[in-house]
Design an enzyme around this catalytic site. Structure first.
Site, PDB file in Angstrom:
ATOM      1  N   LYS A 134       0.839  -1.202   0.000  1.00  0.00           N
ATOM      2  CA  LYS A 134       0.000   0.000   0.000  1.00  0.00           C
ATOM      3  C   LYS A 134       0.877   1.256   0.000  1.00  0.00           C
ATOM      4  CE  LYS A 134      -3.749  -2.611   2.013  1.00  0.00           C
ATOM      5  NZ  LYS A 134      -4.565  -3.019   3.157  1.00  0.00           N
TER       6      LYS A 134
ATOM      7  N   GLN B 193      -5.149  -1.843   9.215  1.00  0.00           N
ATOM      8  CA  GLN B 193      -4.967  -3.174   8.636  1.00  0.00           C
ATOM      9  C   GLN B 193      -5.581  -4.230   9.558  1.00  0.00           C
ATOM     10  OE1 GLN B 193      -3.725  -3.660   5.584  1.00  0.00           O
ATOM     11  NE2 GLN B 193      -3.972  -5.866   5.725  1.00  0.00           N
TER      12      GLN B 193
ATOM     13  N   ASP C 138     -11.276   2.015   3.187  1.00  0.00           N
ATOM     14  CA  ASP C 138     -11.533   0.579   3.054  1.00  0.00           C
ATOM     15  C   ASP C 138     -13.008   0.309   2.719  1.00  0.00           C
ATOM     16  OD1 ASP C 138      -9.499  -1.343   3.275  1.00  0.00           O
ATOM     17  OD2 ASP C 138      -9.232  -0.926   5.422  1.00  0.00           O
TER      18      ASP C 138
END
Ligand code: GUN
Length: 281
Positions: free
Chosen positions: A51, A95, A118
């Site tokens: 990322k 995460q 997300d």
């Protein structure tokens, strides 16, 4: 068989984003993603590194916050609140998975919906459900993009999604429906799975079992999208689909590596850009 090239397609998307980020920079604006990792799970560390690399490539600034496994939920929520308040931060990503003593759903709900790149916050999930604009979960959004950019039509097709997780399976089905596919959800309690998956013109597999889908599960000429990522003892990657076994029967297949995984990161960059453009007007 058409090998669906996730590397080329995700590269194309990242190049488009890079151009738009550069344009924003000319106007004195920026795009910034904050990535939060708890503990040192090796898979999570690889994802987080990818990322940051994609941010670097597209010109998106990235901030990295790493906590030990022992961090309290309160400490984590405190950081999220700070990032929510910081006008220079446009996207926040925690995460997953988180350690057992932390409630993931509380953490996800603490992120401002407009910074939830997300697409996991109930507000974004709800928006997708009713077809309103919002931030969409990156992996299912990436699957839609990889299908469309491979020249495959979704409208009117029999689409079967195997897997019903909140991150992939459920949103995947809704997005295929939004594209006018005829959608069936299959899962671990489905009776006679092969009979269901063999109906699919487009089969999306997110079951979390290495090489689970073989040619007995697909019909001639199916498009097979593999969302699985596994590593064997030699660190070699494979998906939920037995690629070598299905390749003669399928019309198109996404490989692992080089398929959906790269799309997830590209769509994350897309969500960061979209979040920044909405926040800075
Ligand atoms: N862990 C596995 N997939 C994902 C993802 O898409 N987002 C986050 N935040 N964590 C993950």
């Amino acid at each position: 068989m058409q090998l669906i090239d996730g590397k080329a397609i995700s590269g194309q998307i990242k190049d488009e984003i890079k151009k738009q980020v550069a344009k924003l920079k000319e106007d004195g604006r920026s795009v910034c993603l904050a990535v939060v990792q708890v503990g040192e799970d090796p898979a999570s560390s690889i994802y987080v590194r990818n990322k940051h690399r994609a941010c670097e490539y597209t010109g998106i600034e990235s901030l990295n916050y790493t906590f030990p496994e022992s961090v309290t939920q309160e400490e984590l929520l405190h950081l999220i609140e700070e990032l929510n308040q910081n006008p220079k931060v446009h996207g926040i990503l925690v995460q997953l998975p988180l350690p057992k003593h932390i409630d993931e759903s509380v953490v996800v709900k603490a992120i401002l919906p407009q910074k939830d790149v997300d697409g996991f916050h109930p507000e974004n999930v709800g928006r997708m459900f009713i077809g309103e604009d919002g931030l969409v979960s990156c992996t299912p959004a990436g699957v839609i993009e990889i299908i469309k950019r491979s020249g495959i039509t979704i409208a009117g097709k029999e689409c079967v999604v195997v897997g019903r997780s909140n991150i992939v399976g459920k949103p995947m089905g809704l997005l295929l429906l939004r594209e006018n596919g005829t959608v069936t959800f299959a899962h671990s309690k489905t009776k006679d799975l092969k009979e269901i998956t063999k109906r699919a013109d487009i089969l999306v597999v997110a079951v979390g079992k290495p090489k689970f889908i073989t040619k007995e599960y697909i019909k001639d000429g199916a498009v097979v999208i593999d969302v699985g990522i596994h590593r064997n003892a030699e660190n070699k990657m494979c998906g939920d689909v037995d690629f070598e076994n299905v390749k003669e029967k399928a019309a198109a297949v996404t490989p692992v590596p080089g398929g959906v995984g790269l799309m997830t990161v590209a769509m994350l960059m897309y969500n960061c850009l979209k979040a920044a453009m909405k926040q800075e007007v």
